[in-house]
Write an enzyme that holds these catalytic residues in place. Structure first.
Site, mmCIF file in Angstrom:
data_model
loop_
_atom_site.group_PDB
_atom_site.id
_atom_site.type_symbol
_atom_site.label_atom_id
_atom_site.label_comp_id
_atom_site.label_asym_id
_atom_site.label_seq_id
_atom_site.Cartn_x
_atom_site.Cartn_y
_atom_site.Cartn_z
ATOM 1 N N HIS A 1 0.879 -1.166 0.000
ATOM 2 C CA HIS A 1 0.000 0.000 0.000
ATOM 3 C C HIS A 1 0.917 1.217 0.000
ATOM 4 C CE1 HIS A 1 -2.398 -3.060 2.153
ATOM 5 N NE2 HIS A 1 -3.434 -2.471 1.599
ATOM 6 N N ASP B 1 2.411 1.640 3.318
ATOM 7 C CA ASP B 1 3.339 0.610 3.830
ATOM 8 C C ASP B 1 4.758 1.044 3.492
ATOM 9 O OD1 ASP B 1 1.155 -1.009 4.408
ATOM 10 O OD2 ASP B 1 1.325 -2.149 2.545
ATOM 11 N N MET C 1 2.613 -5.710 -7.512
ATOM 12 C CA MET C 1 1.290 -5.099 -7.326
ATOM 13 C C MET C 1 1.408 -3.930 -6.356
ATOM 14 S SD MET C 1 -1.287 -5.044 -4.848
ATOM 15 C CE MET C 1 -1.706 -6.513 -3.904
ATOM 16 N N GLU D 1 -11.014 -6.425 -4.844
ATOM 17 C CA GLU D 1 -11.010 -7.466 -3.808
ATOM 18 C C GLU D 1 -12.232 -7.326 -2.902
ATOM 19 O OE1 GLU D 1 -7.341 -7.635 -1.661
ATOM 20 O OE2 GLU D 1 -8.173 -8.905 -0.079
ATOM 21 N N LYS E 1 -14.931 -8.379 0.214
ATOM 22 C CA LYS E 1 -14.959 -8.872 1.598
ATOM 23 C C LYS E 1 -16.331 -8.541 2.170
ATOM 24 C CE LYS E 1 -12.195 -8.863 5.815
ATOM 25 N NZ LYS E 1 -11.114 -8.229 6.585
ATOM 26 N N GLU F 1 -9.840 -13.268 -2.319
ATOM 27 C CA GLU F 1 -9.043 -13.760 -1.184
ATOM 28 C C GLU F 1 -9.777 -14.910 -0.495
ATOM 29 O OE1 GLU F 1 -7.148 -11.063 1.601
ATOM 30 O OE2 GLU F 1 -7.839 -12.290 3.278
ATOM 31 N N HIS G 1 -11.776 -14.223 2.705
ATOM 32 C CA HIS G 1 -12.925 -13.320 2.612
ATOM 33 C C HIS G 1 -14.200 -14.044 2.192
ATOM 34 C CE1 HIS G 1 -10.110 -9.587 2.165
ATOM 35 N NE2 HIS G 1 -9.919 -10.280 3.281
ATOM 36 N N ASP H 1 -5.328 -13.616 -3.674
ATOM 37 C CA ASP H 1 -4.787 -13.554 -2.312
ATOM 38 C C ASP H 1 -4.999 -14.898 -1.633
ATOM 39 O OD1 ASP H 1 -3.989 -10.977 -2.615
ATOM 40 O OD2 ASP H 1 -5.400 -10.106 -1.182
ATOM 41 N N ASP I 1 -11.658 -12.429 10.237
ATOM 42 C CA ASP I 1 -10.647 -12.572 9.187
ATOM 43 C C ASP I 1 -9.306 -12.995 9.797
ATOM 44 O OD1 ASP I 1 -9.271 -12.374 6.817
ATOM 45 O OD2 ASP I 1 -9.215 -10.198 6.797
ATOM 46 N N ASP J 1 -6.608 -14.644 8.421
ATOM 47 C CA ASP J 1 -5.375 -14.508 7.619
ATOM 48 C C ASP J 1 -4.313 -15.546 8.000
ATOM 49 O OD1 ASP J 1 -6.310 -12.430 6.025
ATOM 50 O OD2 ASP J 1 -5.556 -10.871 7.346
ATOM 51 N N ASP K 1 -1.580 -13.369 1.174
ATOM 52 C CA ASP K 1 -2.060 -12.260 2.006
ATOM 53 C C ASP K 1 -2.454 -12.827 3.364
ATOM 54 O OD1 ASP K 1 -2.877 -9.937 3.029
ATOM 55 O OD2 ASP K 1 -4.648 -9.687 1.766
#
Ligand code: GLT
Ligand code: MN
Ligand code: MN
Length: 390
Positions: free
Chosen positions: A57, A60, A91, A184, A186, A220, A223, A248, A258, A260, A290
């Site tokens: 991002h 980030d 990406m 994406e 969710k 993902e 999700h 993802d 979530d 992950d 992810d």
């Protein structure tokens, strides 16, 4: 020694800076790991053989309040780390969820100035991504939703979202960034209800956009599993429409928050059918993990998390190859797929003549219902492949 289970660059395995860089904070607890800077995260990934690239991002990489001088230094260090470790940026995306300004959404905010700020932030993030070589741009609308439908008109929200994307497609074209956009979905978290709850919601939106050819999806695992859905079927829908631009990979217990988790760690059977689908379809995009390591892990264990993600994928890829090569399984597949050339031809395309012929065809439902479907056997053989004795 390299073997079929050794991850290679061919699979385009990637990790977000936010994944291996996750510091173990959760809504109830403080961080359990010291933060690493972007260059250190790239160095860490460089130690995980088979990693192809890294994603980020905007924030980030460059903190939202960094000075131009700080931003320049971070970018320089990051580019050097990429070169040193032989990794690419595959990406980029925009953080449209952390800052309080986005507490009620970005593209779908009720405030026109916030909507404009969100679009402007994406334009800058696109430029940053392009500078690092990204050609894929993901949109995860984490705050695009409501807790109460009293607060926002859901039809208006779709229109606002479309407007923002149409603008950004034009911007990408005008700047010659060469981006593809991947949406994406969710269903909830961090909002009570998020718009475009499942991958299929975006597949329905895309044909209504000004540049549908530029747009696809980034499903993902977690999700869709959060919502109790079959992820493999969502991915199949995207593949069938040639809209699977990015994916993802992670894992998740059904019906939970979530989580992950590391890919394949909770539902290996679903993960197997997913890998088989991706491999059989010839999907050639990036495979992003992810996910993040357990809160208990230190950075040595975070590397094990990253290596394990890739290794599990490779193991399942090898299992899919075995499944496809298994004579008994193939025999069963042949048996259950009952072909009838003339009838298939008849229903392939409507014509008044075909309709008449079909109506005049004798189809004995009782006899048809008796055709054997040894699915217990097929599934057992599948499980035996998965459990490693076949
Ligand atoms: C966030 C989210 C992910 C998205 C990322 C992209 S950010 O970590 O949980 O699923 O893919 O915005
Ligand atoms: Mn994701
Ligand atoms: Mn997630």
């Amino acid at each position: 020694m390299a073997d079929a289970l050794t991850p290679t660059k061919q699979q385009k395995f990637t990790f977000g800076l936010w994944t291996v860089g996750n510091i173990g904070r959760d809504p109830f607890g403080e961080p359990t790991r010291q933060g690493l800077n972007p260059a250190q995260i790239v160095d860490l990934l460089g130690q995980c053989e088979g990693t192809y690239g890294v994603n980020f991002h905007d924030n980030d990489l460059i903190p939202i309040d960094a000075t131009p001088a700080q931003a320049a230094q971070i970018k320089k260090d990051f580019k050097k780390a990429l070169r040193d470790n032989g990794l690419v940026v595959s990406m980029a995306t925009t953080n449209l969820f952390s800052d309080p300004v986005f507490k009620d959404g970005a593209f779908t905010s009720n405030n026109a100035s916030i909507r404009a700020y969100a679009v402007q932030k994406c334009m800058r993030a696109m430029e940053l991504g392009a500078e690092m070589g990204a050609k894929m741009f993901v949109f995860w609308g984490g705050r695009e939703g409501v807790e109460s439908d009293a607060t926002k008109c859901p039809v208006e929200a779709i229109k606002r979202f479309r407007e923002a994307i149409d603008f950004l497609c034009e911007y990408s074209i005008s700047q010659k960034f060469g981006y593809k956009f991947a949406f994406e979905a969710k269903p909830n978290e961090p909002r009570g209800h998020i718009y475009f709850a499942v991958t299929g919601s975006y597949l329905a939106l895309i044909p209504t956009l000004a540049h549908p050819e530029m747009c696809g999806v980034n499903p993902e695992v977690a999700h869709e599993h959060m919502a109790g859905l079959n992820f493999v079927h969502q991915v199949a829908a995207a593949l069938e429409q040639k809209k699977l631009f990015h994916i993802d990979l992670n894992d998740q217990e059904f019906g939970r928050y979530d989580q992950d988790f590391r890919f394949g760690s909770a539902n290996p059977k679903h993960a197997f059918f997913l890998v088989k689908l991706l491999e059989d379809s010839g999907y050639s995009g990036a495979r992003q993990f992810d996910a993040h390591a357990y809160r208990q892990s230190d950075y040595e264990d975070v590397k094990e998390f990253a290596r394990g993600s890739m290794r599990t994928y490779m193991i399942l890829k090898e299992k899919a190859r075995r499944w496809n090569a298994d004579k008994e399984i193939q025999g069963l597949l042949k048996q259950i797929n009952v072909e009838e050339q003339l009838l298939s031809k008849l229903v392939r395309r409507f014509s008044p003549g075909n309709a008449k012929k079909l109506l005049n065809t004798e189809l004995d439902r009782k006899r048809l219902a008796q055709a054997p479907l040894p699915y217990e056997k097929l599934d057992q053989l599948t499980m035996e492949v998965l459990m490693g004795i076949r």
